[in-house]
Design a protein around this motif. Structure first.
Motif, mmCIF file in Angstrom:
data_model
loop_
_atom_site.group_PDB
_atom_site.id
_atom_site.type_symbol
_atom_site.label_atom_id
_atom_site.label_comp_id
_atom_site.label_asym_id
_atom_site.label_seq_id
_atom_site.Cartn_x
_atom_site.Cartn_y
_atom_site.Cartn_z
ATOM 1 N N GLU A 27 16.356 11.853 67.474
ATOM 2 C CA GLU A 27 16.136 12.475 68.788
ATOM 3 C C GLU A 27 16.774 11.675 69.929
ATOM 4 O O GLU A 27 17.376 12.241 70.841
ATOM 5 C CB GLU A 27 14.640 12.650 69.045
ATOM 6 C CG GLU A 27 14.327 13.391 70.318
ATOM 7 C CD GLU A 27 12.848 13.640 70.481
ATOM 8 O OE1 GLU A 27 12.507 14.469 71.334
ATOM 9 O OE2 GLU A 27 12.034 13.019 69.778
ATOM 10 N N GLY A 28 16.679 10.356 69.885
ATOM 11 C CA GLY A 28 17.278 9.519 70.921
ATOM 12 C C GLY A 28 18.788 9.650 70.962
ATOM 13 O O GLY A 28 19.394 9.682 72.042
ATOM 14 N N GLY A 59 20.299 8.299 61.948
ATOM 15 C CA GLY A 59 21.099 8.185 63.156
ATOM 16 C C GLY A 59 21.869 6.870 63.180
ATOM 17 O O GLY A 59 21.323 5.817 62.857
ATOM 18 N N GLY A 60 23.148 6.950 63.537
ATOM 19 C CA GLY A 60 23.955 5.739 63.582
ATOM 20 C C GLY A 60 25.247 5.957 64.351
ATOM 21 O O GLY A 60 25.572 7.074 64.759
ATOM 22 N N ILE A 61 25.986 4.869 64.527
ATOM 23 C CA ILE A 61 27.261 4.909 65.231
ATOM 24 C C ILE A 61 28.251 4.000 64.521
ATOM 25 O O ILE A 61 27.879 2.955 63.991
ATOM 26 C CB ILE A 61 27.104 4.490 66.713
ATOM 27 C CG1 ILE A 61 28.437 4.598 67.455
ATOM 28 C CG2 ILE A 61 26.525 3.101 66.836
ATOM 29 C CD1 ILE A 61 28.336 4.370 68.951
ATOM 30 N N VAL A 62 29.512 4.430 64.511
ATOM 31 C CA VAL A 62 30.613 3.619 63.998
ATOM 32 C C VAL A 62 31.677 3.615 65.077
ATOM 33 O O VAL A 62 32.105 4.669 65.550
ATOM 34 C CB VAL A 62 31.203 4.200 62.690
ATOM 35 C CG1 VAL A 62 32.369 3.352 62.207
ATOM 36 C CG2 VAL A 62 30.146 4.330 61.624
ATOM 37 N N ARG A 72 29.429 -1.165 63.117
ATOM 38 C CA ARG A 72 28.421 -0.156 62.786
ATOM 39 C C ARG A 72 27.053 -0.599 63.290
ATOM 40 O O ARG A 72 26.765 -1.790 63.315
ATOM 41 C CB ARG A 72 28.329 0.036 61.279
ATOM 42 C CG ARG A 72 29.585 0.537 60.636
ATOM 43 C CD ARG A 72 29.465 0.515 59.117
ATOM 44 N NE ARG A 72 30.721 0.924 58.516
ATOM 45 C CZ ARG A 72 31.013 2.161 58.174
ATOM 46 N NH1 ARG A 72 30.123 3.119 58.359
ATOM 47 N NH2 ARG A 72 32.175 2.462 57.650
ATOM 48 N N ALA A 73 26.248 0.387 63.630
ATOM 49 C CA ALA A 73 24.875 0.089 64.038
ATOM 50 C C ALA A 73 24.001 1.295 63.717
ATOM 51 O O ALA A 73 24.437 2.441 63.823
ATOM 52 C CB ALA A 73 24.808 -0.215 65.527
ATOM 53 N N SER A 74 22.788 1.028 63.329
ATOM 54 C CA SER A 74 21.805 2.082 63.100
ATOM 55 C C SER A 74 21.133 2.416 64.426
ATOM 56 O O SER A 74 20.752 1.528 65.178
ATOM 57 C CB SER A 74 20.762 1.631 62.084
ATOM 58 O OG SER A 74 19.757 2.620 61.972
ATOM 59 N N LEU A 75 21.003 3.695 64.695
ATOM 60 C CA LEU A 75 20.337 4.157 65.914
ATOM 61 C C LEU A 75 19.051 4.912 65.571
ATOM 62 O O LEU A 75 18.444 5.534 66.433
ATOM 63 C CB LEU A 75 21.278 5.066 66.713
ATOM 64 C CG LEU A 75 22.636 4.464 67.104
ATOM 65 C CD1 LEU A 75 23.509 5.525 67.771
ATOM 66 C CD2 LEU A 75 22.469 3.258 67.993
ATOM 67 N N GLU A 76 18.654 4.849 64.331
ATOM 68 C CA GLU A 76 17.488 5.581 63.844
ATOM 69 C C GLU A 76 16.213 5.126 64.553
ATOM 70 O O GLU A 76 15.928 3.925 64.644
ATOM 71 C CB GLU A 76 17.341 5.380 62.329
ATOM 72 C CG GLU A 76 16.243 6.185 61.706
ATOM 73 C CD GLU A 76 16.525 7.683 61.672
ATOM 74 O OE1 GLU A 76 15.571 8.432 61.432
ATOM 75 O OE2 GLU A 76 17.670 8.109 61.887
ATOM 76 N N GLY A 77 15.478 6.080 65.079
ATOM 77 C CA GLY A 77 14.189 5.809 65.704
ATOM 78 C C GLY A 77 14.267 5.246 67.120
ATOM 79 O O GLY A 77 13.241 4.979 67.729
#
Length: 92
Positions: A27-28, A59-62, A72-77
């Motif tokens: 959601e974020g 959720g994540g970003i590359v 890379r980073a996880s954006l989950e939660g």
């Protein structure tokens, strides 16, 4: 987020966001993209910003930079503000 906050986009070759269309954990990321995509594109129109949606994906970003280097980073939660902070840190 302002256009100036995305000044680091000039050295970036590509940005990929991975998210689920319905999960609470993404959601974020969804909210961040709804509010900030336009400013990111305005800061560097030539940089591809890819949004990859799939059911059940975390959720994540590359961020792909020169010479094929990827961050890379996880954006989950994360909420929208935390996503914004993580994205700007990856673009530096």
């Amino acid at each position: 987020m302002s256009k100036a906050a995305f000044a680091g986009l000039k050295a970036v070759q590509e940005i990929r966001f991975h998210l689920c269309q319905t999960s609470k954990g993404s959601e974020g990321v969804r909210n961040f993209l709804l509010k900030s995509y336009k400013n990111m594109k305005a800061a560097s129109p030539a940089t591809p910003i890819l949004i990859r949606e799939a059911s059940g994906v975390e959720g994540g970003i590359v961020v792909r930079q020169d010479f094929g280097m990827e961050k890379r980073a996880s954006l989950e939660g994360m909420d929208e503000k935390a996503v914004e902070k993580e994205v700007t840190s990856l673009l530096k």
